[in-house]
Design a protein around this motif. Sequence first.
Motif, PDB file in Angstrom:
ATOM      1  N   MET A   1       0.843  -1.185   0.000  1.00  0.00           N
ATOM      2  CA  MET A   1       0.000   0.000   0.000  1.00  0.00           C
ATOM      3  C   MET A   1       0.888   1.248   0.000  1.00  0.00           C
ATOM      4  SD  MET A   1      -2.879   1.427   2.702  1.00  0.00           S
ATOM      5  CE  MET A   1      -2.064   0.940   4.163  1.00  0.00           C
ATOM      6  N   ILE A   2       0.504   2.228  -0.796  1.00  0.00           N
ATOM      7  CA  ILE A   2       1.199   3.511  -0.845  1.00  0.00           C
ATOM      8  C   ILE A   2       0.477   4.467   0.100  1.00  0.00           C
ATOM      9  CG2 ILE A   2       1.810   5.451  -2.303  1.00  0.00           C
ATOM     10  CD1 ILE A   2       1.804   3.504  -4.663  1.00  0.00           C
ATOM     11  N   LYS A   3       1.249   5.247   0.901  1.00  0.00           N
ATOM     12  CA  LYS A   3       0.668   6.229   1.822  1.00  0.00           C
ATOM     13  C   LYS A   3       1.100   7.630   1.423  1.00  0.00           C
ATOM     14  CE  LYS A   3      -0.043   5.547   6.075  1.00  0.00           C
ATOM     15  NZ  LYS A   3      -0.053   5.336   7.505  1.00  0.00           N
ATOM     16  N   PHE A   4       0.182   8.576   1.555  1.00  0.00           N
ATOM     17  CA  PHE A   4       0.465   9.992   1.335  1.00  0.00           C
ATOM     18  C   PHE A   4       1.038  10.527   2.640  1.00  0.00           C
ATOM     19  CE2 PHE A   4      -1.580  14.283   0.063  1.00  0.00           C
ATOM     20  CZ  PHE A   4      -0.468  14.644  -0.676  1.00  0.00           C
ATOM     21  N   LEU A   5       2.310  10.903   2.662  1.00  0.00           N
ATOM     22  CA  LEU A   5       3.000  11.201   3.911  1.00  0.00           C
ATOM     23  C   LEU A   5       2.986  12.674   4.312  1.00  0.00           C
ATOM     24  CD1 LEU A   5       6.058   8.843   3.428  1.00  0.00           C
ATOM     25  CD2 LEU A   5       3.944   8.418   4.706  1.00  0.00           C
ATOM     26  N   HIS A   6       3.352  13.557   3.397  1.00  0.00           N
ATOM     27  CA  HIS A   6       3.374  14.968   3.771  1.00  0.00           C
ATOM     28  C   HIS A   6       3.243  15.860   2.547  1.00  0.00           C
ATOM     29  CE1 HIS A   6       7.775  14.433   2.983  1.00  0.00           C
ATOM     30  NE2 HIS A   6       7.665  15.662   2.521  1.00  0.00           N
ATOM     31  N   THR A   7       2.930  17.121   2.824  1.00  0.00           N
ATOM     32  CA  THR A   7       2.862  18.158   1.809  1.00  0.00           C
ATOM     33  C   THR A   7       3.765  19.300   2.261  1.00  0.00           C
ATOM     34  OG1 THR A   7       0.583  17.585   1.261  1.00  0.00           O
ATOM     35  CG2 THR A   7       1.324  19.782   0.628  1.00  0.00           C
ATOM     36  N   ARG A   8       4.621  19.775   1.359  1.00  0.00           N
ATOM     37  CA  ARG A   8       5.544  20.872   1.683  1.00  0.00           C
ATOM     38  C   ARG A   8       5.020  22.176   1.105  1.00  0.00           C
ATOM     39  NH1 ARG A   8      11.900  21.387   0.040  1.00  0.00           N
ATOM     40  NH2 ARG A   8      12.167  20.166   1.932  1.00  0.00           N
TER      41      ARG A   8
ATOM     42  N   LEU B   1      -2.078  17.269  12.648  1.00  0.00           N
ATOM     43  CA  LEU B   1      -3.320  17.384  13.400  1.00  0.00           C
ATOM     44  C   LEU B   1      -3.509  16.078  14.164  1.00  0.00           C
ATOM     45  CD1 LEU B   1      -5.648  19.082  10.781  1.00  0.00           C
ATOM     46  CD2 LEU B   1      -4.951  20.034  12.985  1.00  0.00           C
ATOM     47  N   PRO B   2      -3.907  16.138  15.436  1.00  0.00           N
ATOM     48  CA  PRO B   2      -4.100  14.908  16.217  1.00  0.00           C
ATOM     49  C   PRO B   2      -5.004  13.921  15.479  1.00  0.00           C
ATOM     50  CG  PRO B   2      -4.299  16.838  17.636  1.00  0.00           C
ATOM     51  CD  PRO B   2      -4.223  17.339  16.214  1.00  0.00           C
ATOM     52  N   GLY B   3      -4.571  12.663  15.445  1.00  0.00           N
ATOM     53  CA  GLY B   3      -5.351  11.607  14.809  1.00  0.00           C
ATOM     54  C   GLY B   3      -5.114  11.473  13.316  1.00  0.00           C
ATOM     55  N   ASN B   4      -4.215  12.271  12.759  1.00  0.00           N
ATOM     56  CA  ASN B   4      -3.916  12.234  11.329  1.00  0.00           C
ATOM     57  C   ASN B   4      -2.482  11.782  11.100  1.00  0.00           C
ATOM     58  OD1 ASN B   4      -6.128  14.026   9.601  1.00  0.00           O
ATOM     59  ND2 ASN B   4      -6.053  14.528  11.769  1.00  0.00           N
ATOM     60  N   ASP B   5      -2.261  11.030  10.044  1.00  0.00           N
ATOM     61  CA  ASP B   5      -0.909  10.610   9.673  1.00  0.00           C
ATOM     62  C   ASP B   5      -0.216  11.613   8.758  1.00  0.00           C
ATOM     63  OD1 ASP B   5      -1.090   8.232  11.102  1.00  0.00           O
ATOM     64  OD2 ASP B   5      -1.871   7.120   9.383  1.00  0.00           O
ATOM     65  N   HIS B   6      -0.983  12.325   7.945  1.00  0.00           N
ATOM     66  CA  HIS B   6      -0.417  13.253   6.961  1.00  0.00           C
ATOM     67  C   HIS B   6       0.194  14.452   7.672  1.00  0.00           C
ATOM     68  CE1 HIS B   6      -0.149  14.756   2.818  1.00  0.00           C
ATOM     69  NE2 HIS B   6      -0.324  15.943   3.355  1.00  0.00           N
ATOM     70  N   LEU B   7       1.373  14.865   7.237  1.00  0.00           N
ATOM     71  CA  LEU B   7       2.067  16.000   7.836  1.00  0.00           C
ATOM     72  C   LEU B   7       2.076  17.188   6.891  1.00  0.00           C
ATOM     73  CD1 LEU B   7       5.218  14.186   9.268  1.00  0.00           C
ATOM     74  CD2 LEU B   7       3.121  14.794  10.487  1.00  0.00           C
ATOM     75  N   LEU B   8       2.113  18.363   7.471  1.00  0.00           N
ATOM     76  CA  LEU B   8       2.347  19.589   6.729  1.00  0.00           C
ATOM     77  C   LEU B   8       3.789  19.981   6.992  1.00  0.00           C
ATOM     78  CD1 LEU B   8       1.298  21.926   4.991  1.00  0.00           C
ATOM     79  CD2 LEU B   8       0.625  23.074   7.117  1.00  0.00           C
ATOM     80  N   GLU B   9       4.589  20.028   5.936  1.00  0.00           N
ATOM     81  CA  GLU B   9       6.003  20.393   6.056  1.00  0.00           C
ATOM     82  C   GLU B   9       6.151  21.855   5.659  1.00  0.00           C
ATOM     83  OE1 GLU B   9      10.301  19.463   3.931  1.00  0.00           O
ATOM     84  OE2 GLU B   9       8.648  18.082   3.595  1.00  0.00           O
ATOM     85  N   LEU B  10       6.626  22.664   6.587  1.00  0.00           N
ATOM     86  CA  LEU B  10       6.912  24.063   6.309  1.00  0.00           C
ATOM     87  C   LEU B  10       8.389  24.180   5.983  1.00  0.00           C
ATOM     88  CD1 LEU B  10       5.013  25.740   9.297  1.00  0.00           C
ATOM     89  CD2 LEU B  10       4.121  25.132   7.038  1.00  0.00           C
ATOM     90  N   CYS B  11       8.716  24.914   4.932  1.00  0.00           N
ATOM     91  CA  CYS B  11      10.094  25.027   4.476  1.00  0.00           C
ATOM     92  C   CYS B  11      10.472  26.489   4.329  1.00  0.00           C
ATOM     93  CB  CYS B  11      10.248  24.295   3.139  1.00  0.00           C
ATOM     94  SG  CYS B  11      11.890  24.437   2.408  1.00  0.00           S
ATOM     95  N   TRP B  12      11.539  26.890   5.014  1.00  0.00           N
ATOM     96  CA  TRP B  12      12.069  28.244   4.882  1.00  0.00           C
ATOM     97  C   TRP B  12      13.478  28.161   4.320  1.00  0.00           C
ATOM     98  CZ3 TRP B  12      16.417  30.566   6.874  1.00  0.00           C
ATOM     99  CH2 TRP B  12      16.535  31.952   6.632  1.00  0.00           C
ATOM    100  N   SER B  13      13.732  28.993   3.313  1.00  0.00           N
ATOM    101  CA  SER B  13      15.054  29.073   2.698  1.00  0.00           C
ATOM    102  C   SER B  13      15.493  30.528   2.691  1.00  0.00           C
ATOM    103  CB  SER B  13      15.025  28.583   1.255  1.00  0.00           C
ATOM    104  OG  SER B  13      14.537  27.281   1.171  1.00  0.00           O
ATOM    105  N   PRO B  14      16.752  30.785   3.049  1.00  0.00           N
ATOM    106  CA  PRO B  14      17.198  32.177   3.091  1.00  0.00           C
ATOM    107  C   PRO B  14      17.214  32.853   1.715  1.00  0.00           C
ATOM    108  CG  PRO B  14      19.042  30.682   3.432  1.00  0.00           C
ATOM    109  CD  PRO B  14      17.802  29.850   3.439  1.00  0.00           C
ATOM    110  N   ASP B  15      17.311  32.077   0.646  1.00  0.00           N
ATOM    111  CA  ASP B  15      17.430  32.654  -0.687  1.00  0.00           C
ATOM    112  C   ASP B  15      16.171  32.500  -1.529  1.00  0.00           C
ATOM    113  OD1 ASP B  15      17.627  29.924  -0.851  1.00  0.00           O
ATOM    114  OD2 ASP B  15      19.262  29.905  -2.297  1.00  0.00           O
ATOM    115  N   TYR B  16      15.042  32.195  -0.884  1.00  0.00           N
ATOM    116  CA  TYR B  16      13.796  31.966  -1.624  1.00  0.00           C
ATOM    117  C   TYR B  16      12.765  32.994  -1.204  1.00  0.00           C
ATOM    118  CZ  TYR B  16       9.887  29.448  -3.758  1.00  0.00           C
ATOM    119  OH  TYR B  16       8.816  29.101  -4.528  1.00  0.00           O
ATOM    120  N   GLU B  17      12.247  33.747  -2.172  1.00  0.00           N
ATOM    121  CA  GLU B  17      11.202  34.724  -1.882  1.00  0.00           C
ATOM    122  C   GLU B  17       9.842  34.072  -2.111  1.00  0.00           C
ATOM    123  OE1 GLU B  17       9.542  38.967  -3.530  1.00  0.00           O
ATOM    124  OE2 GLU B  17      11.683  38.556  -3.671  1.00  0.00           O
TER     125      GLU B  17
END
Length: 124
Positions: free
Chosen positions: A1-8, A45-61
């Motif tokens: 089975m394939i799982k949807f893990l996170h969104t960046r 979110l409690p009870g959820n497997d999917h993660l929200l990945e926040l990404c900060w880069s010093p050179d990205y506007e």
Amino acid sequence: MIKFLHTRIRVADLDRTIAFYQQLGFELGDRKDSPAGNKLAFLSLPGNDHLLELCWSPDYEVAVPEDLMHTAVGVEDIVSYCDRLENEGIEIWPSGWREKFTTGGRKMAFVTDPDGYEIEILER
């Protein structure tokens, strides 16, 4: 089975965005640096497997075009959830959302995060 893990998503200010999503009910998990030098934070979110990945880069506007994408969260009582957010200073849209909820149909509202990403709120 394939799982949807996170969104960046890219963010302009990692701490500000973490605080915003915590107001929505997300919990902060790991924070780390990526091999490319990005600062990452993983929220869930409690009870959820999917993660929200926040990404900060010093050179990205960050410039999120309107209506590029959105995420959605389901809540049991949308009126009390949106009331709480509004009392904490988060703008709920569309305007007049309370009146629209009394006319029947699907109850949905939106908020916009500090970088312009839309979050749809649905009553489950």
